[in-house]
Design a protein around this motif. Structure first.
Motif, PDB file in Angstrom:
ATOM      1  N   ASP A  86      27.647  48.144  41.632  1.00 34.33           N
ATOM      2  CA  ASP A  86      26.311  48.246  42.196  1.00 34.33           C
ATOM      3  C   ASP A  86      25.843  46.949  42.843  1.00 34.33           C
ATOM      4  N   ASP A  87      26.446  45.825  42.462  1.00 37.82           N
ATOM      5  CA  ASP A  87      25.995  44.546  42.985  1.00 37.82           C
ATOM      6  C   ASP A  87      26.896  43.993  44.080  1.00 37.82           C
ATOM      7  N   ASP A  88      28.053  44.531  44.255  1.00 35.61           N
ATOM      8  CA  ASP A  88      29.031  43.913  45.147  1.00 35.61           C
ATOM      9  C   ASP A  88      29.093  44.649  46.482  1.00 35.61           C
ATOM     10  N   GLU A  89      28.699  43.948  47.548  1.00 33.72           N
ATOM     11  CA  GLU A  89      28.707  44.530  48.885  1.00 33.72           C
ATOM     12  C   GLU A  89      30.059  44.346  49.579  1.00 33.72           C
ATOM     13  N   HIS A  90      31.038  43.801  48.862  1.00 37.02           N
ATOM     14  CA  HIS A  90      32.312  43.496  49.511  1.00 37.02           C
ATOM     15  C   HIS A  90      33.437  44.450  49.119  1.00 37.02           C
ATOM     16  N   VAL A  91      33.113  45.559  48.463  1.00 39.20           N
ATOM     17  CA  VAL A  91      34.159  46.500  48.058  1.00 39.20           C
ATOM     18  C   VAL A  91      34.892  47.039  49.282  1.00 39.20           C
ATOM     19  N   HIS A  92      34.127  47.419  50.308  1.00 39.58           N
ATOM     20  CA  HIS A  92      34.757  47.946  51.520  1.00 39.58           C
ATOM     21  C   HIS A  92      35.703  46.916  52.119  1.00 39.58           C
ATOM     22  N   ALA A  93      35.258  45.653  52.191  1.00 41.42           N
ATOM     23  CA  ALA A  93      36.096  44.605  52.756  1.00 41.42           C
ATOM     24  C   ALA A  93      37.365  44.420  51.930  1.00 41.42           C
ATOM     25  N   ALA A  94      37.249  44.555  50.614  1.00 33.51           N
ATOM     26  CA  ALA A  94      38.424  44.398  49.755  1.00 33.51           C
ATOM     27  C   ALA A  94      39.442  45.497  50.021  1.00 33.51           C
ATOM     28  N   LEU A  95      38.967  46.724  50.199  1.00 28.73           N
ATOM     29  CA  LEU A  95      39.878  47.820  50.481  1.00 28.73           C
ATOM     30  C   LEU A  95      40.515  47.643  51.855  1.00 28.73           C
ATOM     31  N   ARG A  96      39.708  47.162  52.809  1.00 24.74           N
ATOM     32  CA  ARG A  96      40.259  46.900  54.135  1.00 24.74           C
ATOM     33  C   ARG A  96      41.317  45.788  54.074  1.00 24.74           C
ATOM     34  N   ALA A  97      41.171  44.886  53.109  1.00 24.68           N
ATOM     35  CA  ALA A  97      42.138  43.798  52.960  1.00 24.68           C
ATOM     36  C   ALA A  97      43.452  44.285  52.369  1.00 24.68           C
ATOM     37  N   GLY A  98      43.459  45.525  51.860  1.00 25.60           N
ATOM     38  CA  GLY A  98      44.709  46.086  51.352  1.00 25.60           C
ATOM     39  C   GLY A  98      44.708  46.473  49.897  1.00 25.60           C
ATOM     40  N   ALA A  99      43.557  46.359  49.226  1.00 31.93           N
ATOM     41  CA  ALA A  99      43.504  46.791  47.828  1.00 31.93           C
ATOM     42  C   ALA A  99      43.811  48.280  47.727  1.00 31.93           C
ATOM     43  N   SER A 100      44.496  48.659  46.685  1.00 27.84           N
ATOM     44  CA  SER A 100      44.894  50.052  46.510  1.00 27.84           C
ATOM     45  C   SER A 100      43.873  50.871  45.735  1.00 27.84           C
ATOM     46  N   GLY A 101      42.760  50.278  45.404  1.00 29.74           N
ATOM     47  CA  GLY A 101      41.723  51.007  44.699  1.00 29.74           C
ATOM     48  C   GLY A 101      40.722  50.056  44.108  1.00 29.74           C
ATOM     49  N   PHE A 102      39.752  50.597  43.409  1.00 34.04           N
ATOM     50  CA  PHE A 102      38.772  49.737  42.775  1.00 34.04           C
ATOM     51  C   PHE A 102      38.286  50.358  41.487  1.00 34.04           C
ATOM     52  N   LEU A 103      37.849  49.497  40.598  1.00 33.05           N
ATOM     53  CA  LEU A 103      37.263  49.909  39.331  1.00 33.05           C
ATOM     54  C   LEU A 103      35.922  49.210  39.185  1.00 33.05           C
ATOM     55  N   VAL A 104      35.078  49.757  38.337  1.00 33.01           N
ATOM     56  CA  VAL A 104      33.822  49.082  38.009  1.00 33.01           C
ATOM     57  C   VAL A 104      33.895  48.644  36.560  1.00 33.01           C
ATOM     58  N   LYS A 105      33.255  47.532  36.273  1.00 43.67           N
ATOM     59  CA  LYS A 105      33.421  46.920  34.957  1.00 43.67           C
ATOM     60  C   LYS A 105      32.766  47.704  33.827  1.00 43.67           C
ATOM     61  N   ASP A 106      31.936  48.695  34.162  1.00 35.64           N
ATOM     62  CA  ASP A 106      31.334  49.487  33.090  1.00 35.64           C
ATOM     63  C   ASP A 106      32.084  50.794  32.850  1.00 35.64           C
ATOM     64  N   MET A 107      33.275  50.927  33.463  1.00 34.81           N
ATOM     65  CA  MET A 107      34.075  52.126  33.229  1.00 34.81           C
ATOM     66  C   MET A 107      34.677  52.109  31.836  1.00 34.81           C
ATOM     67  N   ALA A 108      34.997  53.277  31.330  1.00 38.76           N
ATOM     68  CA  ALA A 108      35.633  53.387  30.018  1.00 38.76           C
ATOM     69  C   ALA A 108      37.033  52.778  30.064  1.00 38.76           C
ATOM     70  N   LEU A 109      37.480  52.270  28.931  1.00 37.89           N
ATOM     71  CA  LEU A 109      38.792  51.632  28.850  1.00 37.89           C
ATOM     72  C   LEU A 109      39.894  52.561  29.333  1.00 37.89           C
ATOM     73  N   GLU A 110      39.888  53.796  28.886  1.00 37.73           N
ATOM     74  CA  GLU A 110      40.957  54.710  29.270  1.00 37.73           C
ATOM     75  C   GLU A 110      40.989  54.931  30.773  1.00 37.73           C
ATOM     76  N   GLU A 111      39.829  54.909  31.423  1.00 37.98           N
ATOM     77  CA  GLU A 111      39.793  55.066  32.878  1.00 37.98           C
ATOM     78  C   GLU A 111      40.406  53.851  33.569  1.00 37.98           C
ATOM     79  N   ILE A 112      40.137  52.665  33.027  1.00 42.95           N
ATOM     80  CA  ILE A 112      40.716  51.450  33.595  1.00 42.95           C
ATOM     81  C   ILE A 112      42.234  51.459  33.436  1.00 42.95           C
ATOM     82  N   LEU A 113      42.704  51.760  32.229  1.00 47.48           N
ATOM     83  CA  LEU A 113      44.150  51.794  31.997  1.00 47.48           C
ATOM     84  C   LEU A 113      44.809  52.879  32.836  1.00 47.48           C
ATOM     85  N   GLY A 114      44.149  54.027  32.946  1.00 48.11           N
ATOM     86  CA  GLY A 114      44.698  55.113  33.751  1.00 48.11           C
ATOM     87  C   GLY A 114      44.803  54.729  35.214  1.00 48.11           C
ATOM     88  N   ALA A 115      43.798  54.024  35.736  1.00 51.26           N
ATOM     89  CA  ALA A 115      43.837  53.604  37.134  1.00 51.26           C
ATOM     90  C   ALA A 115      44.955  52.602  37.383  1.00 51.26           C
TER      91      ALA A 115
END
Length: 218
Positions: A86-115
């Motif tokens: 919610d605070d980071d306006e650079h997610v789009h730029a990160a994906l354009r830079a080649g990131a294969s996905g994104f997570l948010v820090k308030d996601m559940a542990l299993e979702e982070i590990l699964g991603a």
């Protein structure tokens, strides 16, 4: 198969927490840590991890620049952004830079590990709800919308498929929506990867956004 992970965050406590959490996952091993983007690039080069779990906001070289450098190296390492959405306006730029996905820090542990596992397998099929949040954030951005991107060589049917991918639908759900077979839906998505030069489904979402196939929710 053991997935080798590099943790990148400027907060040691965050890195320590992630390391402890991943220690309980038998298929994940943390091979290194970095507190800056420059350290992340060096560590990725030296350790060749399968996945870099990358923070965006760091002193000096930020996560976007580090992601761009790691992806440009041409290795097999994939970058998965971990940020405060919610605070980071650079997610789009990160994906354009080649990131294969994104997570948010308030996601559940299993979702982070699964991603992490999904990205390590060579895909970026992020949970549909998270993908929809990304699109909603793009739509809410105060900056003017980018000029619609042309999609040369993309058929009308493929544009339909691209729009459904941007809504977070899986291949099976796309098939049901368009009344086609799952194999046909998968073939359409595969052709979109080739025609648009996309690394994964996240980058198809970006292409849909830039082509004007995604609109603000009403």
């Amino acid at each position: 198969m053991t997935i080798r992970v590099l943790l990148v965050d400027d907060q040691p406590l965050v890195r320590a927490g992630l390391r402890v959490l991943m220690a309980d996952a038998p298929d994940l091993v943390v091979v290194g840590e970095a507190g800056t983007g420059a350290e992340a690039v060096r560590s990725a080069r030296e350790l060749a991890p399968d996945v870099v779990l990358m923070d965006l906001r760091m002193p000096g070289t930020d996560g976007i620049a580090a992601t761009r450098d790691i992806v440009a190296s041409g290795g097999a390492t994939r970058v998965l952004v971990l940020t405060t959405f919610d605070d980071d306006e650079h997610v789009h730029a990160a994906l354009r830079a080649g990131a294969s996905g994104f997570l948010v820090k308030d996601m559940a542990l299993e979702e982070i590990l699964g991603a992490v596992r999904v990205v390590a397998a060579g895909d970026a099929l992020i949970a549909p709800g998270v993908t929809r949040r990304l699109i909603a954030e793009f739509a809410r951005r105060p900056a003017p919308a980018p000029r619609p991107r042309a999609l040369p060589g993309v058929t009308d049917r493929e544009r339909e498929v691209l729009g459904l991918v941007a809504r977070g639908l899986s291949n099976a759900e796309i098939a049901a929506e368009l009344v086609i077979s799952p194999a046909t839906a998968k073939a359409h998505v595969a052709r979109l990867f080739t025609k648009l030069g996309a690394r994964d489904r996240v980058h198809l979402v970006i292409a849909a956004y830039e082509a004007g196939l995604v609109f603000p929710p009403r």
